[in-house]
Design a protein around this motif. Structure first.
Motif, PDB file in Angstrom:
ATOM      1  N   ASN A 109      -6.344   3.542  -3.208  1.00  0.00           N
ATOM      2  CA  ASN A 109      -5.813   4.509  -3.031  1.00  0.00           C
ATOM      3  C   ASN A 109      -5.651   4.779  -4.564  1.00  0.00           C
ATOM      4  O   ASN A 109      -5.304   6.587  -4.441  1.00  0.00           O
ATOM      5  N   SER A 110      -5.682   4.274  -5.633  1.00  0.00           N
ATOM      6  CA  SER A 110      -5.497   4.949  -6.818  1.00  0.00           C
ATOM      7  C   SER A 110      -6.202   4.457  -7.958  1.00  0.00           C
ATOM      8  O   SER A 110      -6.351   5.186  -8.180  1.00  0.00           O
TER       9      SER A 110
ATOM     10  N   VAL B 191       0.688   2.524  -9.050  1.00  0.00           N
ATOM     11  CA  VAL B 191       1.583   3.544  -8.908  1.00  0.00           C
ATOM     12  C   VAL B 191       2.855   3.007 -10.579  1.00  0.00           C
ATOM     13  O   VAL B 191       2.990   2.033 -10.860  1.00  0.00           O
ATOM     14  N   ASP B 192       3.702   3.988 -10.807  1.00  0.00           N
ATOM     15  CA  ASP B 192       4.674   3.102 -11.665  1.00  0.00           C
ATOM     16  C   ASP B 192       5.382   2.206 -11.645  1.00  0.00           C
ATOM     17  O   ASP B 192       5.692   1.162 -12.495  1.00  0.00           O
ATOM     18  N   ASP B 193       5.536   1.553 -10.951  1.00  0.00           N
ATOM     19  CA  ASP B 193       6.944   0.724 -10.125  1.00  0.00           C
ATOM     20  C   ASP B 193       6.268  -0.327  -9.193  1.00  0.00           C
ATOM     21  O   ASP B 193       7.204  -1.922  -9.729  1.00  0.00           O
ATOM     22  N   ALA B 194       4.512  -0.704  -9.843  1.00  0.00           N
ATOM     23  CA  ALA B 194       4.051  -1.971  -9.822  1.00  0.00           C
ATOM     24  C   ALA B 194       4.369  -2.930 -11.363  1.00  0.00           C
ATOM     25  O   ALA B 194       4.681  -2.076 -11.937  1.00  0.00           O
TER      26      ALA B 194
ATOM     27  N   GLU C  73       3.706   2.998  -1.499  1.00  0.00           N
ATOM     28  CA  GLU C  73       3.944   4.229  -2.508  1.00  0.00           C
ATOM     29  C   GLU C  73       2.617   4.174  -2.735  1.00  0.00           C
ATOM     30  O   GLU C  73       2.504   5.631  -3.102  1.00  0.00           O
ATOM     31  N   SER C  74       1.810   3.257  -3.015  1.00  0.00           N
ATOM     32  CA  SER C  74       0.374   4.036  -3.520  1.00  0.00           C
ATOM     33  C   SER C  74      -0.280   4.196  -2.616  1.00  0.00           C
ATOM     34  O   SER C  74      -1.872   4.625  -2.983  1.00  0.00           O
ATOM     35  N   ILE C  75       0.258   3.966  -1.096  1.00  0.00           N
ATOM     36  CA  ILE C  75      -1.071   4.617  -0.299  1.00  0.00           C
ATOM     37  C   ILE C  75      -1.197   5.470   0.240  1.00  0.00           C
ATOM     38  O   ILE C  75      -1.292   6.713   0.629  1.00  0.00           O
TER      39      ILE C  75
ATOM     40  N   MET D 198      -4.225  -0.842  -2.695  1.00  0.00           N
ATOM     41  CA  MET D 198      -3.476  -0.173  -4.025  1.00  0.00           C
ATOM     42  C   MET D 198      -4.588   0.260  -4.717  1.00  0.00           C
ATOM     43  O   MET D 198      -4.726   1.393  -4.961  1.00  0.00           O
TER      44      MET D 198
ATOM     45  N   ILE E 294       6.009  -0.973  -2.779  1.00  0.00           N
ATOM     46  CA  ILE E 294       5.677  -0.157  -3.688  1.00  0.00           C
ATOM     47  C   ILE E 294       3.988  -0.464  -2.786  1.00  0.00           C
ATOM     48  O   ILE E 294       3.323   0.591  -3.525  1.00  0.00           O
TER      49      ILE E 294
ATOM     50  N   THR F  57      -2.321   9.270  -0.668  1.00  0.00           N
ATOM     51  CA  THR F  57      -3.591   9.498  -0.045  1.00  0.00           C
ATOM     52  C   THR F  57      -3.377  10.030   1.252  1.00  0.00           C
ATOM     53  O   THR F  57      -4.269  11.193   1.941  1.00  0.00           O
TER      54      THR F  57
END
Lengths: 371, 317
Positions: B99-100, B48-51, A314-316, B96, A311, A319
């Protein structure tokens, strides 16, 4: 003592070679199917990650076939995999199975304990015999990897994709009937020759897609709904660094060259992630960057639902994909993943890459060399 | 300079340490407000959705601070105890966020790693001081005082007080002194003490005439003792606290029921919750329920489940 172990792609082949050479009785876990997942799912916590459930199904099937000892590798966090053995042990205990679970934690967590547990597995084999068996198993692992890479290369180019499936099915059937590392190696060489003879279209320039993500999900075709095969049949060449062999080379075999290459790739991704956060998230990020720089057309990340380290990756990744200007798709799989939706997403992604290639035109001159 | 601290994740356990240190080092501190609908929505849309929910909330709190402060303090808690970790998402948290969440002021990333030994703490604060541009002596003193207050906080909790009584001193948290019994409420600090997200579960239980015990009330040594016989060292510090306190309560006659509050998608809870549930069934069979929270949890459904559990407690006598 009859040993069984988790099923993960073709990992069972080097493991079988190892135990055959050691003269230890094993039950090779059956191929994963819907039944395996359902059995596992029934007894596992709902929120657990998918591999836990499938492995549980594996174990129960193998136990019913006569296994009484389970061997699995371990780790010491922070990914949940490190605690699989304990949770599975408690579940099996409540189910009334009296099973010995041997968790092989990395030697860095205590060499003495590691050797003691290893001795339990190897039984009465002399050190010389054990080392010889390990060496042979490494060889099998290496050769098998070469074979699987060949499949990935041949599939998009083959004029008749089914011929590849036929050869590989035959291969697995023959492995099941063979005993010992030498027979397995002969089988691998023979299959390799067959694959090389498959008729291919030489003019094809397949799309190149890098697969990244959680190790079990990437390696076990049942879990990723045969992503590699699907992509290959659509004419895309799949690249995957995350393999059993590379894991073995990094963690078990003292392969300095491989380890240095691996560390070099990890280091390049420093700007995005610079430390291990458990599991293979760092590898996911680093391999993605590596694929982008090597000129791949796209990257697909696959993870099981709720995978903690992935996860973070996934967030990195978005970018990274933006910085490197490479298309990226993340697929989350679990026991409810539908095949049709999955196929559609893969097709759409491949379509996108094709469109992109024809519009950008392939003049950059970047091509990936086969190592 | 104004330093923002998001009121999320382990803020609830470490606020004396962080706040004291930063304020003694000469900074003004702004803490994001208690979670509200706006913060939750921001977090859900950014992350992100999965967090899991707590990580999404952290995103929301950080975003809320964005235009209010000069820098934001983001802890990277790799390990808070030798040989253990917290959770992969805690280690990757700064990445996280970076980047978010866009448009943030500079981030002060506080690397905190005691995986090797306890000396890591002093090193971490030394590094934090350097990053903030504060000299050695001032840092030493600030650290000492912060550590002292953190230990006092820990002591108060272990003596049996609920952290909410310190976070919300104006309200009374011992009013009824539970005539009906005591319920152990298990969960991560960032769920239990975030009153918005936990639907104020602790207040609701108190109002129903039960005492509440939380994992923070159980001492470290008790937890270690309870987990002595685990086949393998549990390498998650909070997993340990949750399972250890649960096992302690299962063996404690003064506890009459257990509520396990977890967040949807929490990897650690899925494992330790399963183990605790199995230990309960094999042993004392206390009234036990699991309530899972996520951003869609509805108040009515939550209340119904809690009421049903409390009814069960009464039947169990």
């Amino acid at each position: 003592m009859v040993i069984t172990f988790p099923h993960m792609g073709m990992m069972y082949i080097p493991v079988k070679a190892l135990f055959d050479e050691l003269g230890v009785d094993i039950i090779v876990p059956a191929k994963i199917n819907k039944q395996t997942l359902e059995t596992g799912q029934r007894h596992c916590p709902e929120m657990a990650c998918l591999p836990l459930k499938i492995l549980m199904g594996n174990y129960i099937e193998s136990i019913k076939r006569g296994a009484d000892t389970i061997v699995l590798s371990g780790s010491c966090g922070p990914c949940r995999f490190g605690y699989y053995g304990v949770v599975q042990g408690e579940i099996l205990k409540d189910l009334g199975y009296n099973i010995d679970i041997i968790i092989l934690d990395p030697p860095s967590e205590g060499t003495g304990e590691f050797l003691r547990r290893l001795k339990k597995v190897t039984g009465n084999s002399s050190i010389y015999r054990s080392l010889k068996a390990v060496k042979k198993a490494f060889r099998v692992s290496n050769e098998l990897e070469g074979l699987l890479q060949l499949v990935l290369r041949q599939r998009p180019r083959a004029t008749n994709k089914v011929s590849i499936d036929q050869i590989m099915n035959r291969f697995e059937n023959r492995i099941a009937a063979s005993k010992g590392a030498d027979e397995i190696l002969a089988c691998i060489y023979d299959t390799r020759a067959r694959l090389e003879r498959v008729e291919t279209d030489r003019n094809i320039k397949p799309l190149k897609i890098g697969l990244v993500g959680e190790i079990y999900t990437l390696i076990e075709p049942y879990v990723n709904l045969e992503a590699e095969k699907r992509l290959g049949n659509m004419g895309a060449e799949v690249h995957r660094e995350m393999t059993v062999d590379s894991w073995v080379k990094y963690h078990l075999a003292p392969d300095i060259k491989h380890r240095r290459r691996h560390n070099r790739i990890l280091k390049k991704a420093e700007d995005y992630l610079h430390l291990c956060i458990g599991g293979h998230a760092w590898e996911t990020v680093a391999h993605s960057l590596n694929y982008a720089r090597e000129g791949m057309d796209g990257i697909i990340q696959i993870l099981p639902f709720g995978c903690m380290p992935e996860i973070v990756a996934e967030s990195i990744l978005p970018t990274l994909a933006k910085d490197e200007d490479i298309p990226l798709m993340t697929l989350v799989v679990d026991e409810l993943t539908g095949e049709a939706g999955y196929q559609t997403r893969l097709e759409a992604f491949v379509d996108l890459l094709e469109l992109r290639r024809s519009s950008v035109s392939d003049e950059s001159g970047k091509t990936l060399s086969w190592y | 300079m104004n330093v923002g601290i998001p009121r999320a994740l382990l803020y609830f356990d470490y606020f004396p340490l962080w706040q004291t240190f930063l304020s003694l080092a000469g900074f003004e501190i702004t803490i994001s407000p208690p979670t509200n609908k706006d913060i939750l929505n921001k977090g859900v849309s950014l992350c992100v959705d999965d967090a899991c929910l707590p990580v999404k909330l952290f995103h929301g709190h950080t975003a809320d601070l964005a235009d209010k402060v000069d820098v934001i303090f983001i802890p990277r808690l790799i390990s808070i105890s030798p040989g253990e970790y917290i959770c992969p998402k805690f280690i990757g948290l700064p990445e996280m966020i970076k980047n978010s969440v866009k448009g943030l002021p500079p981030l002060i990333i506080f690397d905190y790693n005691l995986h090797k030994d306890l000396k890591g703490e002093k090193i971490a604060f030394g590094r934090l001081g350097t990053e903030l541009g504060v000299g050695g002596r001032a840092i030493d003193n600030a650290y000492k005082e912060a550590k002292r207050r953190q230990l006092i906080y820990r002591g108060i909790l272990e003596s049996g007080q609920n952290p909410l009584s310190i976070l919300y001193p104006k309200e009374r948290w011992d009013e009824k002194l539970g005539t009906k019994g005591t319920i152990g409420v298990i969960g991560h600090p960032y769920l239990l003490y975030d009153r918005y997200i936990s639907m104020d579960i602790i207040r609701k239980i108190l109002d129903n005439g039960y005492n509440v015990k939380v994992p923070a009330n159980v001492s470290h040594s008790t937890i270690e003792k309870r987990l002595e016989n685990m086949p393998k060292n549990l390498f998650w510090s909070y997993g340990k606290r949750i399972l250890g306190s649960g096992m302690d309560w299962l063996a404690d006659d003064r506890i009459h029921g257990i509520i396990f509050v977890d967040s949807f998608g929490c990897g650690i809870d899925s494992f330790v919750g399963e183990l605790l549930h199995r230990y309960n069934i094999r042993g004392r069979r206390l009234p036990y329920t699991t309530i899972t929270l996520d951003e869609h949890t509805g108040r009515a459904g939550f209340d119904t489940r809690l009421e049903a559990f409390l009814d069960m407690m009464e039947w169990a006598g």
